[in-house]
Motif scaffolding. Structure first.
Motif, PDB file in Angstrom:
ATOM      1  N   THR A   1      38.016  23.136  49.054  1.00  0.00           N
ATOM      2  CA  THR A   1      37.762  24.286  48.181  1.00  0.00           C
ATOM      3  C   THR A   1      38.475  25.538  48.668  1.00  0.00           C
ATOM      4  O   THR A   1      39.218  26.174  47.910  1.00  0.00           O
ATOM      5  N   LEU A   2      38.245  25.908  49.917  1.00  0.00           N
ATOM      6  CA  LEU A   2      38.838  27.150  50.420  1.00  0.00           C
ATOM      7  C   LEU A   2      40.366  27.136  50.427  1.00  0.00           C
ATOM      8  O   LEU A   2      40.994  28.096  49.954  1.00  0.00           O
ATOM      9  N   PRO A   3      41.025  26.086  50.916  1.00  0.00           N
ATOM     10  CA  PRO A   3      42.496  26.108  50.871  1.00  0.00           C
ATOM     11  C   PRO A   3      43.066  26.170  49.466  1.00  0.00           C
ATOM     12  O   PRO A   3      44.020  26.907  49.206  1.00  0.00           O
ATOM     13  N   LEU A   4      42.494  25.397  48.542  1.00  0.00           N
ATOM     14  CA  LEU A   4      43.013  25.395  47.172  1.00  0.00           C
ATOM     15  C   LEU A   4      42.628  26.657  46.411  1.00  0.00           C
ATOM     16  O   LEU A   4      43.271  26.998  45.415  1.00  0.00           O
ATOM     17  N   LEU A   5      41.576  27.342  46.864  1.00  0.00           N
ATOM     18  CA  LEU A   5      41.128  28.568  46.205  1.00  0.00           C
ATOM     19  C   LEU A   5      41.793  29.808  46.778  1.00  0.00           C
ATOM     20  O   LEU A   5      41.573  30.921  46.283  1.00  0.00           O
ATOM     21  N   LYS A   6      42.607  29.656  47.799  1.00  0.00           N
ATOM     22  CA  LYS A   6      43.185  30.809  48.491  1.00  0.00           C
ATOM     23  C   LYS A   6      43.965  31.746  47.571  1.00  0.00           C
ATOM     24  O   LYS A   6      43.799  32.967  47.657  1.00  0.00           O
ATOM     25  N   PRO A   7      44.835  31.257  46.661  1.00  0.00           N
ATOM     26  CA  PRO A   7      45.528  32.202  45.757  1.00  0.00           C
ATOM     27  C   PRO A   7      44.573  33.048  44.916  1.00  0.00           C
ATOM     28  O   PRO A   7      44.780  34.251  44.756  1.00  0.00           O
ATOM     29  N   ALA A   8      43.511  32.430  44.388  1.00  0.00           N
ATOM     30  CA  ALA A   8      42.533  33.190  43.604  1.00  0.00           C
ATOM     31  C   ALA A   8      41.780  34.182  44.472  1.00  0.00           C
ATOM     32  O   ALA A   8      41.465  35.300  44.038  1.00  0.00           O
ATOM     33  N   LEU A   9      41.473  33.800  45.712  1.00  0.00           N
ATOM     34  CA  LEU A   9      40.814  34.720  46.637  1.00  0.00           C
ATOM     35  C   LEU A   9      41.680  35.944  46.907  1.00  0.00           C
ATOM     36  O   LEU A   9      41.183  37.082  46.930  1.00  0.00           O
ATOM     37  N   LEU A  10      42.971  35.734  47.090  1.00  0.00           N
ATOM     38  CA  LEU A  10      43.868  36.844  47.380  1.00  0.00           C
ATOM     39  C   LEU A  10      43.975  37.793  46.195  1.00  0.00           C
ATOM     40  O   LEU A  10      43.979  39.016  46.358  1.00  0.00           O
ATOM     41  N   VAL A  11      44.044  37.242  44.993  1.00  0.00           N
ATOM     42  CA  VAL A  11      44.114  38.085  43.791  1.00  0.00           C
ATOM     43  C   VAL A  11      42.825  38.886  43.627  1.00  0.00           C
ATOM     44  O   VAL A  11      42.849  40.086  43.307  1.00  0.00           O
ATOM     45  N   ALA A  12      41.687  38.242  43.848  1.00  0.00           N
ATOM     46  CA  ALA A  12      40.403  38.929  43.713  1.00  0.00           C
ATOM     47  C   ALA A  12      40.277  40.061  44.723  1.00  0.00           C
ATOM     48  O   ALA A  12      39.826  41.168  44.388  1.00  0.00           O
ATOM     49  N   VAL A  13      40.674  39.817  45.967  1.00  0.00           N
ATOM     50  CA  VAL A  13      40.611  40.862  46.999  1.00  0.00           C
ATOM     51  C   VAL A  13      41.532  42.015  46.643  1.00  0.00           C
ATOM     52  O   VAL A  13      41.175  43.200  46.803  1.00  0.00           O
ATOM     53  N   LEU A  14      42.723  41.716  46.148  1.00  0.00           N
ATOM     54  CA  LEU A  14      43.671  42.769  45.782  1.00  0.00           C
ATOM     55  C   LEU A  14      43.120  43.637  44.659  1.00  0.00           C
ATOM     56  O   LEU A  14      43.146  44.876  44.738  1.00  0.00           O
ATOM     57  N   PHE A  15      42.610  43.023  43.605  1.00  0.00           N
ATOM     58  CA  PHE A  15      42.075  43.776  42.473  1.00  0.00           C
ATOM     59  C   PHE A  15      40.897  44.651  42.898  1.00  0.00           C
ATOM     60  O   PHE A  15      40.814  45.826  42.530  1.00  0.00           O
ATOM     61  N   ARG A  16      39.967  44.079  43.653  1.00  0.00           N
ATOM     62  CA  ARG A  16      38.779  44.832  44.028  1.00  0.00           C
ATOM     63  C   ARG A  16      39.099  45.937  45.024  1.00  0.00           C
ATOM     64  O   ARG A  16      38.482  47.001  44.996  1.00  0.00           O
ATOM     65  N   THR A  17      40.059  45.710  45.899  1.00  0.00           N
ATOM     66  CA  THR A  17      40.435  46.761  46.845  1.00  0.00           C
ATOM     67  C   THR A  17      41.016  47.959  46.117  1.00  0.00           C
ATOM     68  O   THR A  17      40.666  49.109  46.417  1.00  0.00           O
ATOM     69  N   MET A  18      41.899  47.715  45.159  1.00  0.00           N
ATOM     70  CA  MET A  18      42.480  48.818  44.393  1.00  0.00           C
ATOM     71  C   MET A  18      41.404  49.561  43.598  1.00  0.00           C
ATOM     72  O   MET A  18      41.434  50.792  43.477  1.00  0.00           O
TER      73      MET A  18
END
Length: 322
Positions: free
Chosen positions: A231-248
């Protein structure tokens, strides 16, 4: 005379056609984004209009050089005679770095909590069970509520005679004390924005093939192993996008702390400071807005470079493994 192959001519026509469609969008962005930014930068190098200490007459502000920037970055103020001194404690000039610290504190804490809670919610909503559609709709309600309404709701709950004190059996002034006010802002923001994080991560979970989990289950992998190794390795791209959006989004936080804590200095973010300065002087506020823009742009650039590279590397590894 230089000759072009048929493929080169076709590629040139395709490129011209692409620019034909992209040009209107670029012009619109230049008008909507480019002009306000350029105007703010120009204003930041001018003084605010005010009274001339020598004549007592109201005069327009002239060129200020970089004094507006030193006012915020170096906490330097100017006396009536033009002398440069350190800004007194409590003035807006001395509050900039404190506001930056509060903004970064809110950003780190809220994004971390929302990521952990959102991931858990996404995993639960991704399973098949009765009432899943109702649960997904109910989870999105906090995110759908306007931020101003959310701030008012939590303000009522954090009042001295509110629900929070009654449930906990305490008598705290949640929005008055510095750290309790920050805690209230974090709780309200996490409650509202975690569903957004969960929605992004749920979309990423839906992209993981079920066959991968079936194969791992057949091989005897436990639930924890399936989560950490699949789950975590395959979900990594979505995790990165979510962190980027929420940080901004968190770096621009304004209405929630402004309404919830009613101007408590301990919850003053950079956006709140900009709005307060706009009411006092547009040219000095333009310098502060420019600094804020550069700060957010720098954070976004670093996140895109670091997280974007990691996302591309992860996708390449998945493609190579497949």
């Amino acid at each position: 005379m230089r000759e072009y192959s048929a493929a080169s001519v076709q590629e040139l026509r395709r490129s011209r056609r692409a620019w034909l469609f992209v040009t209107p969008v670029l012009l619109a962005l230049a008008i909507v984004i480019g002009y306000p930014v350029a105007r703010a930068v120009w204003m930041s190098f001018h003084q605010d209009p005010g009274l001339d200490p020598a004549t007592g007459m109201f005069v327009d502000g002239g060129s200020a050089g970089i004094s507006n920037y030193t006012h915020w970055l170096l906490q330097q103020c100017h006396t009536a005679t033009g002398e440069t001194v350190a800004c007194p404690t409590g003035t807006l000039g001395s509050q900039f770095w404190a506001a930056v610290g509060v903004t970064l504190f809110f950003t780190v804490v809220t994004v971390a909590l929302e990521l952990a809670l959102g991931l858990g919610m996404a995993v639960v909503m991704g399973k098949t069970f009765r009432g899943r559609a109702l649960l997904r709709a109910a989870v999105l309600i906090p995110w759908a509520i306007p931020t101003a309404v959310t701030a008012r709701l939590w303000e009522f709950m954090f009042q001295f005679d509110g629900v929070i004190n009654r449930v906990l059996g305490t008598e705290l002034l949640w929005t008055a004390d510095p750290w309790s006010a920050r805690f209230a802002v974090i709780v309200a923001d996490v409650w509202k924005t975690t569903p957004f994080m969960a929605l992004l991560l749920l979309a990423g979970l839906q992209m993981i093939p079920a066959d991968v989990y079936e194969a791992a289950r057949v091989d005897g992998a436990s639930a924890w192993q399936r989560f950490t190794q699949i789950t975590l390795p395959l979900l990594k791209p979505a995790l990165l996008v979510a962190v980027l959006f929420r940080t901004m989004d968190a770096l621009r936080m304004y209405d929630l702390p402004a309404i919830l804590t009613s101007g408590n200095p301990s919850t003053q973010t950079v956006s709140i400071l900009v709005v307060e300065q706009v009411r006092q002087g547009p040219y000095s506020a333009a310098a502060l807005s420019t600094i804020t823009f550069v700060l957010i742009f720098a954070v976004a650039f670093m996140l895109v470079k670091v997280l974007g590279a990691n996302a591309v590397r992860t996708q390449e590894e998945q493609r190579r493994a497949g």
